[in-house]
Enzyme design. Structure first.
Site, PDB file in Angstrom:
ATOM      1  N   GLY A 185      21.013 -63.334 -41.057  1.00  0.00           N
ATOM      2  CA  GLY A 185      20.206 -62.243 -41.381  1.00  0.00           C
ATOM      3  C   GLY A 185      19.283 -62.161 -41.742  1.00  0.00           C
ATOM      4  O   GLY A 185      18.364 -63.237 -41.153  1.00  0.00           O
ATOM      5  N   LYS A 186      18.273 -61.198 -41.175  1.00  0.00           N
ATOM      6  CA  LYS A 186      16.590 -61.117 -41.119  1.00  0.00           C
ATOM      7  C   LYS A 186      16.304 -59.537 -41.360  1.00  0.00           C
ATOM      8  O   LYS A 186      16.804 -58.817 -40.793  1.00  0.00           O
ATOM      9  CB  LYS A 186      16.238 -61.359 -40.126  1.00  0.00           C
ATOM     10  CG  LYS A 186      14.317 -62.256 -40.224  1.00  0.00           C
ATOM     11  CD  LYS A 186      13.974 -63.067 -41.326  1.00  0.00           C
ATOM     12  CE  LYS A 186      14.616 -64.542 -40.746  1.00  0.00           C
ATOM     13  NZ  LYS A 186      13.576 -65.405 -41.750  1.00  0.00           N
TER      14      LYS A 186
END
Length: 428
Positions: free
Chosen positions: A117-118
């Protein structure tokens, strides 16, 4: 008519490949070496979800501004999404997707049960007061609350954010949940559920991997010279630990330039960016050089640990180091990687070298879920064990397939992610 000239590495680089394009190209290259279901590869080319939110902020002067925030969730087949939240004016949706893909590979190469994720907010944090940054963080936590959680998606610090930011984020989330949820983020201060050793973990893993690479190449570490670009949260711990291992660190730098002593620096005496911002150039050293000159020094090991895209087609032919260990995320462009491969320069990639950060984040998450903190000694011992296990897996792939360290790391990661997808299947 003369045939058109074929594109060169420099021509390719001028196209300014985005993080997403780079991530997809790396996936394609790794897949070419493996027998992986094309359907799985197609799924991995796309994120599971991307959330775009508006984040209103009341400024100190009473005016209201609305910022745009993102959270890209690439793949969760091996566990919850994991990755940083950055506050930076250049944050884009595509960047978040590309970086979330890299987090999938980084978690997989370390064999920890997270996906990628980011996220971030399009804002320059230097334009915010401390109170404004807190209010923006808390509102961002509320906007993302439906999509995150200790078993769903676990953010962490990144560019423009830090341990205090994570403490605010965790507190805002916990207040709405009605109970303290320390495991919703990692990279917090230890007093509110953070892990000892988290702040130096990326640099520590860089040093461990560099030590193993030096040994693999048959060098005596006490005869090995090292230059480190960036003497901050990654570069300083890496330089100091390599110094402790016996290597000779001859150059370090900050944003203003570098100091160089061919006889070796006392890295424990040079102030880090955290200890005294921008103090490297004030240190008494025989020579002051530019950051660009540091990259081209006649050393055995080069560690770019500052920012991305510093090793390019424009300077790759001038790099004299025989071993590059990537401390920063994405310090080497695709064109430079091709040149280094042609020149026989070994490059150990970021997804392995600086993975100490996400690994100790995993340790922090375990401590939060079990309500039991670990000693610094245990964190260091566990990190050493995990880094050596990951190093061995990548090394075995290098030897078996005769590929670069970067390709080998992506192959290890892709094998693990694709195997999980094949076992879980596609439903409905």
């Amino acid at each position: 008519m003369a045939p058109a000239a074929s594109p060169t590495a420099k021509d390719d680089e001028s196209a300014e490949e985005t993080a997403l394009e780079t991530a997809r190209r790396q996936l394609k290259r790794a897949a070419a070496h493996l027998d992986v279901d094309p359907g799985v590869i197609e799924r991995l080319n796309h994120p599971n979800q991307v959330h775009r939110v508006s984040v209103p902020l009341e400024r100190d002067d009473g005016t209201t501004e609305v910022y745009t925030g993102y959270r890209a969730q690439h793949d969760s087949v091996r566990g919850p999404y994991k990755g940083g939240l950055r506050f930076h004016p250049d944050v884009t949706e595509d960047e978040c997707i590309g970086l979330s893909m890299w987090m999938t590979w980084k978690c997989a190469v370390m064999d920890i049960p997270f996906g990628g994720g980011k996220g971030g907010i399009v804002v320059n944090p230097k334009d915010l007061s401390l109170d404004e940054k807190e209010r923006l963080t808390r509102r961002f936590a509320e906007e993302l609350r439906p999509f995150i959680g200790p078993t769903k998606d676990i953010p962490a610090p990144d560019m423009g954010t830090d341990a205090q930011t994570m403490a605010w984020f965790m507190d805002a989330y916990s207040m709405q949940e009605g109970q303290t949820q320390a495991g919703v983020v990692t990279g917090k201060p230890p007093v509110v559920g953070g892990s000892k050793g988290r702040d130096t973990a990326p640099g520590r893993s860089v040093a461990i991997v560099a030590r193993e690479a030096i040994d693999y190449l048959g060098w005596d570490i006490e005869d090995t010279t090292v230059a480190v670009q960036g003497f901050g949260s990654v570069g300083a711990p890496a330089a100091r630990l390599l110094d402790d291992y016996g290597a000779t660190v001859v150059a370090v730098s900050d944003v203003n330039g570098a100091i160089y002593d061919p006889e070796g620096l006392d890295t424990h005496d040079v102030p880090t960016h955290e200890e005294e911002p921008e103090a490297v150039m004030k240190y008494d050293a025989p020579q002051k050089i530019s950051n660009e000159e540091l990259l081209e020094l006649d050393v055995d090991v080069l560690i770019p640990a500052a920012i991305g895209n510093v090793l390019t087609a424009g300077n790759a032919d001038d790099v004299q180091a025989e071993l590059i260990v990537e401390g920063a995320n994405g310090p080497t462009t695709s064109a430079a990687s091709e040149i280094f491969e042609e020149r026989g320069i070994q490059v150990v990639p970021d997804i392995l070298a600086n993975a100490g950060g996400v690994t100790v984040s995993y340790f922090e998450w375990l401590q939060d879920l079990n309500h039991r903190s670990w000693s610094l000694e245990r964190v260091h011992d566990e990190l050493e064990t995990e880094m050596l296990r990951a190093w061995d897996a990548v090394r075995e792939q290098v030897e078996a397939q005769d590929v670069t360290w970067r390709d080998a790391a992506y192959m290890v990661a892709l094998e693990r992610v694709s195997a999980a997808h094949e076992h879980r299947g596609l439903w409905p």
